[in-house]
Design an enzyme around this catalytic site. Sequence first.
Site, PDB file in Angstrom:
ATOM      1  N   GLY A 190      16.418  36.159   6.180  1.00  0.00           N
ATOM      2  CA  GLY A 190      15.724  34.761   8.042  1.00  0.00           C
ATOM      3  C   GLY A 190      15.261  34.312   7.274  1.00  0.00           C
ATOM      4  CB  CYS A 228       7.753  35.221   2.892  1.00  0.00           C
ATOM      5  SG  CYS A 228       7.515  33.206   4.039  1.00  0.00           S
ATOM      6  CG  LEU A 229      12.402  32.138   1.226  1.00  0.00           C
ATOM      7  CD1 LEU A 229      13.590  30.952   2.670  1.00  0.00           C
ATOM      8  CD2 LEU A 229      13.279  31.882  -0.613  1.00  0.00           C
ATOM      9  CG  HIS A 265       9.038  38.229   8.265  1.00  0.00           C
ATOM     10  ND1 HIS A 265       8.705  38.926   6.451  1.00  0.00           N
ATOM     11  CD2 HIS A 265       9.170  37.141   7.451  1.00  0.00           C
ATOM     12  CE1 HIS A 265       7.720  37.971   5.818  1.00  0.00           C
ATOM     13  NE2 HIS A 265       8.793  36.732   6.531  1.00  0.00           N
ATOM     14  CD  GLU A 266      11.931  34.367   9.107  1.00  0.00           C
ATOM     15  OE1 GLU A 266      11.490  33.594   8.915  1.00  0.00           O
ATOM     16  OE2 GLU A 266      12.269  35.687   7.659  1.00  0.00           O
ATOM     17  CD  GLN A 304      10.182  30.216   6.268  1.00  0.00           C
ATOM     18  OE1 GLN A 304      10.884  30.843   7.057  1.00  0.00           O
ATOM     19  NE2 GLN A 304       9.351  31.329   4.757  1.00  0.00           N
ATOM     20  CG  HIS A 357       7.287  32.762   9.586  1.00  0.00           C
ATOM     21  ND1 HIS A 357       6.203  32.113   8.455  1.00  0.00           N
ATOM     22  CD2 HIS A 357       7.984  33.507   8.602  1.00  0.00           C
ATOM     23  CE1 HIS A 357       6.685  32.732   7.179  1.00  0.00           C
ATOM     24  NE2 HIS A 357       7.766  34.059   6.970  1.00  0.00           N
TER      25      HIS A 357
HETATM   26 ZN    ZN Z   1       8.579  34.685   5.829  1.00  0.00          ZN
END
Ligand code: ZN
Length: 165
Positions: free
Chosen positions: A47, A97-98, A139-140, A52, A143
Amino acid sequence: MSISEIITIPNPLLRKISQPIENVDEEVVTLVNNLKKTLYFHKNCVGIAAVQTGVLKRIVVTDVSQSFKEHKNNGPIVMINPQIVYSSGKLSSREGCLSVPDFLGQVERKKKIEVEYLDLNEKKQILKTSGFEAIAIQHEIDHLNGKIFLDRVTSLKTDLFRRKR
Ligand code: ZN
């Protein structure tokens, strides 16, 4: 379409609230295409949120179909202005997470969710899902609200793991 650069902690943009989309215009479509391309470029990524890539807009793309093949899922999902309207149960899993490249964390989330969002045709959609897909979506959406999974780790001592390279 292009692969966007991912911002990582402690970039302050990751702590900002993303803004709602008013019109799904060409700019939004381009952004979504870049998010998709960036998501698939990163192996094991399930995701991505627009922030991000440094864009404070409420857009999320998830696709758990590669990493969690054996689980029921909806493949690629593009969510504009997503909102969790119902949730139940608990499920704990190890998240990455990236934007937090060095760590994985054990995080508890809701097991089942119902999420309302706009699709690329500005049509309101309601998705009911559970398990890994529900976790990825939660999770997304975090953000979009300036939160990262580290905020949800109960203990930085026992629930945080250095990622092997
Ligand atoms: Zn993330």
